[in-house]
Design a protein around this motif. Structure first.
Motif, PDB file in Angstrom:
ATOM      1  N   HIS A 132       0.196  -1.626   0.284  1.00  0.00           N
ATOM      2  CA  HIS A 132       0.008  -0.099   0.188  1.00  0.00           C
ATOM      3  C   HIS A 132       0.594   1.141   0.222  1.00  0.00           C
ATOM      4  O   HIS A 132       0.427   2.361  -0.728  1.00  0.00           O
ATOM      5  N   LEU A 133       1.853   1.253   0.685  1.00  0.00           N
ATOM      6  CA  LEU A 133       3.183   2.131   0.794  1.00  0.00           C
ATOM      7  C   LEU A 133       2.922   2.847  -0.634  1.00  0.00           C
ATOM      8  O   LEU A 133       3.860   4.199  -1.217  1.00  0.00           O
ATOM      9  N   GLU A 134       3.922   1.745  -1.302  1.00  0.00           N
ATOM     10  CA  GLU A 134       4.189   2.099  -2.820  1.00  0.00           C
ATOM     11  C   GLU A 134       3.451   2.548  -3.310  1.00  0.00           C
ATOM     12  O   GLU A 134       4.330   3.448  -4.042  1.00  0.00           O
ATOM     13  N   SER A 135       1.547   3.008  -3.603  1.00  0.00           N
ATOM     14  CA  SER A 135       1.309   2.945  -3.812  1.00  0.00           C
ATOM     15  C   SER A 135       0.515   4.528  -3.374  1.00  0.00           C
ATOM     16  O   SER A 135      -0.147   5.453  -4.117  1.00  0.00           O
ATOM     17  N   CYS A 136       0.664   4.623  -1.542  1.00  0.00           N
ATOM     18  CA  CYS A 136      -0.358   6.021  -1.429  1.00  0.00           C
ATOM     19  C   CYS A 136       1.216   6.898  -0.964  1.00  0.00           C
ATOM     20  O   CYS A 136       1.936   6.347   0.394  1.00  0.00           O
ATOM     21  N   GLU A 137       1.483   8.530  -1.596  1.00  0.00           N
ATOM     22  CA  GLU A 137       2.014   9.298  -1.480  1.00  0.00           C
ATOM     23  C   GLU A 137       2.067   9.313   0.496  1.00  0.00           C
ATOM     24  O   GLU A 137       2.296   9.660   1.128  1.00  0.00           O
ATOM     25  N   GLY A 138       1.153   9.704   0.717  1.00  0.00           N
ATOM     26  CA  GLY A 138       0.755   9.854   2.235  1.00  0.00           C
ATOM     27  C   GLY A 138       0.064   9.199   2.967  1.00  0.00           C
ATOM     28  O   GLY A 138       1.126  10.146   4.203  1.00  0.00           O
ATOM     29  N   CYS A 139       0.251   8.096   3.162  1.00  0.00           N
ATOM     30  CA  CYS A 139       0.488   6.898   3.843  1.00  0.00           C
ATOM     31  C   CYS A 139       2.169   7.108   4.152  1.00  0.00           C
ATOM     32  O   CYS A 139       1.985   6.778   4.581  1.00  0.00           O
ATOM     33  N   ARG A 140       2.742   6.869   2.748  1.00  0.00           N
ATOM     34  CA  ARG A 140       4.213   7.481   3.149  1.00  0.00           C
ATOM     35  C   ARG A 140       5.156   7.782   3.520  1.00  0.00           C
ATOM     36  O   ARG A 140       5.729   7.990   4.602  1.00  0.00           O
ATOM     37  N   ARG A 141       4.107   9.150   3.901  1.00  0.00           N
ATOM     38  CA  ARG A 141       4.443  10.912   4.482  1.00  0.00           C
ATOM     39  C   ARG A 141       4.290  10.308   6.071  1.00  0.00           C
ATOM     40  O   ARG A 141       5.129  10.562   7.140  1.00  0.00           O
TER      41      ARG A 141
END
Length: 168
Positions: free
Chosen positions: A30-39
């Protein structure tokens, strides 16, 4: 962009290293596709790094390794001390029991040189003290001289005054 509301808790758990392997793999996808979750994940990792304990020093490591031995030796010392206290207490109780027995049970103690009187048997009746009048009546009946007359020690000396080597 903010983190996905359904992923916020999992992000914090993964930053702390508390997620199981299967969940961690799904979250990484999921983190690879979602910039908000990565931050949000990076912020959680940074925050946890601030509150993380520093690595232990060599002295702390040696003290941690020494802790079981010290704990065991301290436990043995306290057990030994407690055992000594219990043995002392047992000795005092035994001594108190012996003193109580000597003081409360008649006939168990006699001074050196003191003649031991016969103890009555289990079925025997206790002997009562005789008063002087009854004792005088018994002596008169038996034809004996009263015991008071026997106390005259000079008379005894005269009756048995003989030299060594003489026969009676």
């Amino acid at each position: 962009m903010a983190a996905c509301p359904d992923q916020e808790e999992r992000l914090d758990l993964h930053a702390a290293g508390a997620l199981e392997d299967a969940e961690a793999v799904a979250l990484m996808a999921h983190l690879e596709s979602c910039e908000g979750c990565r931050r949000a994940f990076d912020a959680s990792v940074e925050l946890l790094a601030l509150v993380a304990l520093p690595p232990i020093t060599a002295q702390e490591k040696s003290e941690l390794e020494e802790l079981p031995r010290r704990t065991l030796s301290e436990w043995r010392r306290s057990a030994r001390k407690q055992g000594l206290g219990l043995r002392t207490l047992g000795g005092l109780v035994a001594a108190a029991a012996a003193v109580t027995l000597v003081l409360l049970v008649p006939g168990t103690w006699r001074f050196p040189g003191e003649a031991r009187t016969a103890q009555p048997t289990a079925g025997a009746q206790p002997v009562e003290e005789l008063d002087a009048e009854t004792m005088a009546a018994i002596e008169a009946w038996a034809g004996l001289e009263p015991l008071d007359a026997m106390e005259d020690s000079d008379r005894w000396d005269e009756d048995f005054d003989f030299e060594l080597g003489e026969t009676l």
